[in-house]
Design an enzyme around this catalytic site. Structure first.
Site, mmCIF file in Angstrom:
data_model
loop_
_atom_site.group_PDB
_atom_site.id
_atom_site.type_symbol
_atom_site.label_atom_id
_atom_site.label_comp_id
_atom_site.label_asym_id
_atom_site.label_seq_id
_atom_site.Cartn_x
_atom_site.Cartn_y
_atom_site.Cartn_z
ATOM 1 N N CYS A 115 0.832 -1.203 0.000
ATOM 2 C CA CYS A 115 0.000 0.000 0.000
ATOM 3 C C CYS A 115 0.872 1.260 0.000
ATOM 4 C CB CYS A 115 -1.005 -0.044 1.156
ATOM 5 S SG CYS A 115 -2.311 1.198 0.996
ATOM 6 N N HIS B 283 -3.802 -4.982 -0.266
ATOM 7 C CA HIS B 283 -3.348 -5.532 1.017
ATOM 8 C C HIS B 283 -3.436 -7.053 0.972
ATOM 9 C CE1 HIS B 283 -3.003 -1.875 3.475
ATOM 10 N NE2 HIS B 283 -3.946 -1.389 2.672
ATOM 11 N N GLU C 53 -2.445 -9.093 3.129
ATOM 12 C CA GLU C 53 -2.751 -9.581 4.483
ATOM 13 C C GLU C 53 -4.236 -9.439 4.821
ATOM 14 O OE1 GLU C 53 -2.305 -5.205 5.195
ATOM 15 O OE2 GLU C 53 -1.488 -6.640 3.766
#
Length: 193
Positions: free
Chosen positions: A77, A175, A177
């Site tokens: 990001c 993202h 994650e």
């Protein structure tokens, strides 16, 4: 394997740590240059505003360290955006790892782009086993235009680079994650590089 997440006070750190633990590894949070240099893999997260995040990097000397790293480095990001030449956000000079200038989406679309969107034109071992047009989770108002270093594309108002790669440096605008099983596969691929 020693995995270091760069700690400079601008990170979405907990969710990355948990995602790495789910893959069976442990990550260390550090701002120590020697520890970062000694890592097998480095993750450079980022959430927030570009100029204040860059200021934190400069204050800690990490702005000169990061571009010299030789191991695989993953910017996520804002981390990816700071690896670019510059950002319109706060008129920020970046680390110039990627030769691209980050710009703002126009006011024709809702910003930030927030939620799930597709990635395609995948061109890197980072995407081994990942199908074209998988959905990833994004939250951003600024983007990297398509360029030679683009390894994934997303369309929001226009096509832009949702992932970049140059040598040992990788960046994802999305993202991983926070992108479920597909995102975890991308993180696992990064840890295998």
């Amino acid at each position: 394997m020693k995995i270091v997440i760069i700690n400079y006070g601008a990170g979405n750190i907990q969710s990355i740590m948990f995602a790495i633990e789910r893959l069976g590894y442990k990550a260390v949070l550090s701002s120590n240059s020697e520890e970062i240099k000694a890592a097998d893999k480095v993750i450079f997260p980022g959430v927030g505003e570009a100029s204040s995040a860059m200021k934190k990097l400069i204050e800690s000397g990490l702005d000169t360290l990061i571009p010299t790293l030789k191991q695989p480095v993953l910017g996520i990001c804002l981390g990816m955006q700071l690896m670019c030449k510059s950002s319109e956000e706060g008129n920020t000079k970046g680390l110039s790892i990627f030769d691209v200038e980050v710009v703002k989406f126009s006011n024709k679309v809702k910003v930030p782009q927030m939620g799930w969107n597709q990635i395609y034109n995948l061109k890197s071992p980072l995407f081994d086993g990942i199908s074209e047009k998988e959905y990833m989770y994004l939250v951003h108002s600024f983007y990297a235009p398509l360029c030679n270093e683009a390894i994934a594309t997303t369309n929001y108002e226009l096509e832009y680079a949702s992932a970049l790669q140059k040598n040992n440096f990788y960046g994802t605008q999305f993202h991983p994650e926070k992108s479920g099983a597909i995102g975890e596969q991308i993180l696992a691929n990064f840890l295998k590089l």
